[in-house]
Scaffold this active site. Sequence first.
Site, PDB file in Angstrom:
ATOM      1  CB  CYS A   1     -23.789 -10.079   3.941  1.00  0.00           C
ATOM      2  SG  CYS A   1     -25.546  -9.475   3.580  1.00  0.00           S
TER       3      CYS A   1
ATOM      4  CG  ASN B   1      -6.738  -8.092  -4.670  1.00  0.00           C
ATOM      5  OD1 ASN B   1      -6.687  -7.640  -5.917  1.00  0.00           O
ATOM      6  ND2 ASN B   1      -7.641  -7.864  -3.585  1.00  0.00           N
TER       7      ASN B   1
ATOM      8  CB  SER C   1       3.496  -6.996  -0.139  1.00  0.00           C
ATOM      9  OG  SER C   1       3.094  -7.073   1.340  1.00  0.00           O
ATOM     10  CB  ALA C   2       7.378  -9.292   3.379  1.00  0.00           C
ATOM     11  CG  HIS C   3       1.657  -9.836   4.169  1.00  0.00           C
ATOM     12  ND1 HIS C   3       0.304 -10.162   4.125  1.00  0.00           N
ATOM     13  CD2 HIS C   3       1.471  -8.492   3.678  1.00  0.00           C
ATOM     14  CE1 HIS C   3      -0.503  -9.272   3.705  1.00  0.00           C
ATOM     15  NE2 HIS C   3       0.275  -8.409   3.162  1.00  0.00           N
TER      16      HIS C   3
ATOM     17  CB  THR D   1      14.985   3.950  11.630  1.00  0.00           C
ATOM     18  OG1 THR D   1      15.162   5.145  11.889  1.00  0.00           O
ATOM     19  CG2 THR D   1      15.722   2.791  11.870  1.00  0.00           C
TER      20      THR D   1
ATOM     21  CB  THR E   1      -0.910   0.157   1.277  1.00  0.00           C
ATOM     22  OG1 THR E   1      -1.753  -1.088   1.016  1.00  0.00           O
ATOM     23  CG2 THR E   1      -1.501   1.399   1.279  1.00  0.00           C
TER      24      THR E   1
ATOM     25  CD  GLN F   1      -2.234 -11.646  -4.275  1.00  0.00           C
ATOM     26  OE1 GLN F   1      -2.241 -12.519  -3.935  1.00  0.00           O
ATOM     27  NE2 GLN F   1      -3.055 -10.759  -3.269  1.00  0.00           N
TER      28      GLN F   1
END
Lengths: 404, 125
Positions: free
Chosen positions: A328, A153, A201-203, A242, A74, A181
């Site tokens: 929903c 995604n 993104s690492a995760h 940092t 992001t 992705q």
Amino acid sequence: MKTPIYLDYQATTPVDPRVFEAMSPYFTEVFGNAASRSHAYGWNAEQAVDIARETCGKLIGASGKEIVFTSGSTEAINLAIKGAVDMYGSKGKHIVTSLAEHKAVLDTCKHLEKQGCEVTYLKPDGTGRHSAEQVAAAIREDTILVAIMWANNEIGTINPVAEIGKVCKERGVLFFCDGTQAAGKIPVDVQEAGIDLMCVSAHKLYGPKGVGFLYVRRKNPRVRLVAQMDGGGHERGMRSGTLNVPGIVGLGVACKFAMQDLDKDMAHSIGLRERFEKRVFAALDHVYINGDKDHRLPGCSNLSFAYVEGESLVMGISDLAVSSGSACTSASLEPSHVLQSMDVGDELAHSSIRFGFGRFTNEEEVDFAADQVIDAVRKLRELSPLYEMVQEGIDLSTIDWAGH
Amino acid sequence: MAYSDKVLDHYNNPRNVGSMDKASTEVGTGIVGAPECGDVMKLQIQVEGDTIVDAKFKTFGCGSAIASSSLATEWIKGKTLDEAMAISNTEIVQELSLPPVKIHCSVLAEDAIKAAVQDFKGKNA
């Protein structure tokens, strides 16, 4: 077997134990600030960051010098798009993107619209894909940036990025690609694809949360960005703050294993996905794959179970951790914007579930998951007035529904 | 999202699932909602005199919608038509502890009861 079974690999992935192990000394022992130049704590931290930087570059066919570490995709998206507009805004104010992009891209573009940018939101085809021709037709004299994701995604559809990159190059427009992705899941090469800016993104690739990077091309062309945070001028002035050394080490090691295991991971995920879909399709009628069957992320299976509402299905498969494209589940009460952009139809969008398979999923879990889905869909269809009508031969589109 | 125990109970053991003969003059049928909105409820009542002797439902919708309609069928059985018409969605909200985003499910259940009663009355006018 441990339940709930995690089948949400597009949302996040567990940290690979090998990654976790590599990170651990950087919390307590090698804890220096990578920007400290006056002692070994700083040098050791910097050295670890440099190694990670090279590995991150290697994963995507780039040089380590082109990697800017961020807190994740992001932030990288915000930096890439806003930073490019700030730097090149005098050349033009037009951006081309897709209706199926992640909210981080869409909301950044909306923000820029308020500041005087013009944005063209391309509509994907029924499988969620964009053609290079469609992108080419949308590029104008004042276009400065094209933002199209590598892989979606929600549905896993893979765009023809190399063709889109070629068009961008021909027209002298920067190409930002959301690789969140794709990186580590399928072969990704920014040179072959003609990408100027890309976030990772690492995760999403078995690394830790809270860390990622932005690839910023240094040659042909040299891309410059205006920093979006003021501070100590870290990361070649593009991202102050940092460095998250343990996170970056984890990201680097995750990239290393992603490269090393890519063929194995892909074969594993594709095998599980096919096994799952085969079992589900053999047992149930009126099930549809959302996305592009031929150009799809290995571990992604987004299915619509017609006449069954997604959230009730999620309740029925409570031993499975999955995502629903149904309205929903979110406060917005709007079904998935991705499925809507593909014209899946609100009805089928409300019936969609995304199943994500990955490195740590096994066949036993997939079979259990498929069986639980089959049971829940059967039960809910017994409850469904729509399924009953369809069994009676009634065409649902001919009914004048009392909407609310 | 966490569901209340009562919602879970109705979801796992829905009461009075099924269909009645729409054509029968003893049966009133209410169908409310729309597939593109993510919920459709069909609620049917069987009436003797002015008493609801049986009720059935089928619902396409989230767990709260299923629970609301299941509860509605339980409540209206044995009631007169007027008593059934007097059931309000807020009672359903309270009984099932529905969160604000699910209030529309209770509204739909109330509408379904009213639609079924009106259908019955229309047939027997």
